[in-house]
Design a protein around this motif. Structure first.
Motif, PDB file in Angstrom:
ATOM      1  N   ARG A 295       0.819  -0.818   0.277  1.00  0.00           N
ATOM      2  CA  ARG A 295      -0.507  -0.104  -0.402  1.00  0.00           C
ATOM      3  C   ARG A 295       0.898   1.067  -0.151  1.00  0.00           C
ATOM      4  NH1 ARG A 295      -4.481   0.954   4.940  1.00  0.00           N
ATOM      5  NH2 ARG A 295      -2.602   1.366   5.594  1.00  0.00           N
ATOM      6  N   GLU A 296       2.269   1.405   0.738  1.00  0.00           N
ATOM      7  CA  GLU A 296       3.495   2.576   0.699  1.00  0.00           C
ATOM      8  C   GLU A 296       3.755   2.201  -0.102  1.00  0.00           C
ATOM      9  OE1 GLU A 296       5.569   1.283   3.441  1.00  0.00           O
ATOM     10  OE2 GLU A 296       4.009   1.987   5.649  1.00  0.00           O
TER      11      GLU A 296
ATOM     12  N   ASP B 156       1.013   4.109  -2.982  1.00  0.00           N
ATOM     13  CA  ASP B 156       0.452   5.668  -2.491  1.00  0.00           C
ATOM     14  C   ASP B 156       1.669   6.740  -3.220  1.00  0.00           C
ATOM     15  OD1 ASP B 156      -1.656   4.856  -1.745  1.00  0.00           O
ATOM     16  OD2 ASP B 156      -0.639   5.084   0.394  1.00  0.00           O
TER      17      ASP B 156
ATOM     18  N   LEU C  54       1.467   6.857  -7.496  1.00  0.00           N
ATOM     19  CA  LEU C  54       0.311   6.543  -7.361  1.00  0.00           C
ATOM     20  C   LEU C  54      -0.180   7.012  -8.707  1.00  0.00           C
ATOM     21  CD1 LEU C  54      -2.469   6.670  -6.146  1.00  0.00           C
ATOM     22  CD2 LEU C  54      -2.279   9.022  -5.390  1.00  0.00           C
TER      23      LEU C  54
ATOM     24  N   TYR D  38      -7.513  -0.540  -5.198  1.00  0.00           N
ATOM     25  CA  TYR D  38      -7.202   1.007  -4.196  1.00  0.00           C
ATOM     26  C   TYR D  38      -6.237   2.002  -4.783  1.00  0.00           C
ATOM     27  CZ  TYR D  38      -4.213   2.839  -1.426  1.00  0.00           C
ATOM     28  OH  TYR D  38      -3.338   3.830  -0.170  1.00  0.00           O
TER      29      TYR D  38
ATOM     30  N   ARG E 103      -7.672   6.007  -5.335  1.00  0.00           N
ATOM     31  CA  ARG E 103      -7.124   6.698  -5.243  1.00  0.00           C
ATOM     32  C   ARG E 103      -6.699   7.767  -5.264  1.00  0.00           C
ATOM     33  NH1 ARG E 103      -3.228   6.795  -1.172  1.00  0.00           N
ATOM     34  NH2 ARG E 103      -3.708   8.680  -1.615  1.00  0.00           N
TER      35      ARG E 103
END
Length: 276
Positions: A179-180, A183, A186, A221, A225
């Motif tokens: 997830r990091e 992010d 992105l 995800y 985002r």
């Protein structure tokens, strides 16, 4: 003179095809076709042939044995093994094919695939169809790569079954690290193979760990985002054509498709709502 009766001409043979090479590692070609009277002669491929039939059925010979593709069947034809193909009925068949190189399925699976090329597995059939949908849209490569990884894992489970062991617990640390990474990447995005290499994990384990930990697949995800960021820029007054590349979408239509899916309206309408 008696009026002449109209002559009924037989329908013209259908040969409609669509082929392209997506930007997904391991996929040599995507091939969609609708044939009515065409029959393939014996031939070989250097890639794996992953085949689903949407309408009709195909009869084919592989290693001197006859096989078929009824509904809900996934056919996996191994490389270097001769096969042919012909429609079962006069209505022909409509098929979708993926040609996969040996990085996705190795040579050790050729023997089992020759013995059992037709797999009756509704879950696999649905996943292959979802994979084709993702491959048809530039910009959805992470989704396509994730789906292809799980399809490959299920195919290997059919061809090389193993005894079930204890269920593994979700790897939450790995999920948080992915997830990091998502992010941090992105806008530019990241391929699943690169993420797996950076996090030192198998791609299938990476997808499963993330989905188990957060209840959403990595590609879902990432898109959510991106849409979230797009909403902020649209409300700032920036046009959709400018927002799309600024938030990591392939183009404006790519933004529109995912924005409508998650928000319920296209981005232009969303932006105008703030001026009411």
């Amino acid at each position: 003179m008696a009026p002449q009766r109209p002559q009924h001409r037989p329908p013209r043979p259908q040969r409609e095809i669509s082929a392209w090479r997506p930007r997904v590692p391991g996929v040599v070609e995507v091939f969609h076709a609708h044939y009515t009277e065409y029959a393939y002669p014996m031939h070989v491929h250097e890639a794996w042939t992953l085949l689903i039939v949407d309408d009709g059925a195909v009869r084919y010979d592989l290693d001197r044995h006859e096989h078929g593709t009824p509904h809900d069947t996934v056919s996996l034809l191994p490389p270097y093994v001769p096969h042919n193909g012909s429609p079962v009925t006069e209505d022909g068949f409509r098929k979708r094919v993926l040609y996969l190189d040996l990085s996705r399925l190795d040579e050790s699976l050729i023997g089992p695939a020759v013995d059992a090329p037709d797999l009756v597995d509704p879950v696999l059939r649905r996943r292959v169809g979802q994979l084709h949908t993702a491959l048809a849209h530039p910009g959805d490569e992470l989704e396509a790569e994730s789906r292809l990884t799980l399809v490959g894992e299920r195919l290997r489970g059919h061809l090389r079954p193993h005894l079930p062991g204890e269920p593994s617990r979700p790897d939450r640390t790995l999920a948080h690290r992915l997830r990091e990474l998502l992010d941090a990447r992105l806008v530019e995005g990241i391929a699943l193979e690169e993420a797996a290499r950076l996090l030192q994990a198998h791609p299938a384990h990476l997808v499963r760990a993330f989905s188990a930990a957060f209840g959403i697949a990595p590609h879902q995800y990432l898109m959510s985002r991106r849409v979230e960021r797009a909403r902020r820029l649209l409300l700032d007054g920036r046009p959709p054509g400018e927002v799309a590349p600024a938030t990591g979408f392939f183009d404006q239509s790519h933004l529109t498709r995912h924005f409508r899916k998650l928000v319920g309206v296209p981005p232009g309408r969303y932006a105008r709502s703030g001026n009411n």
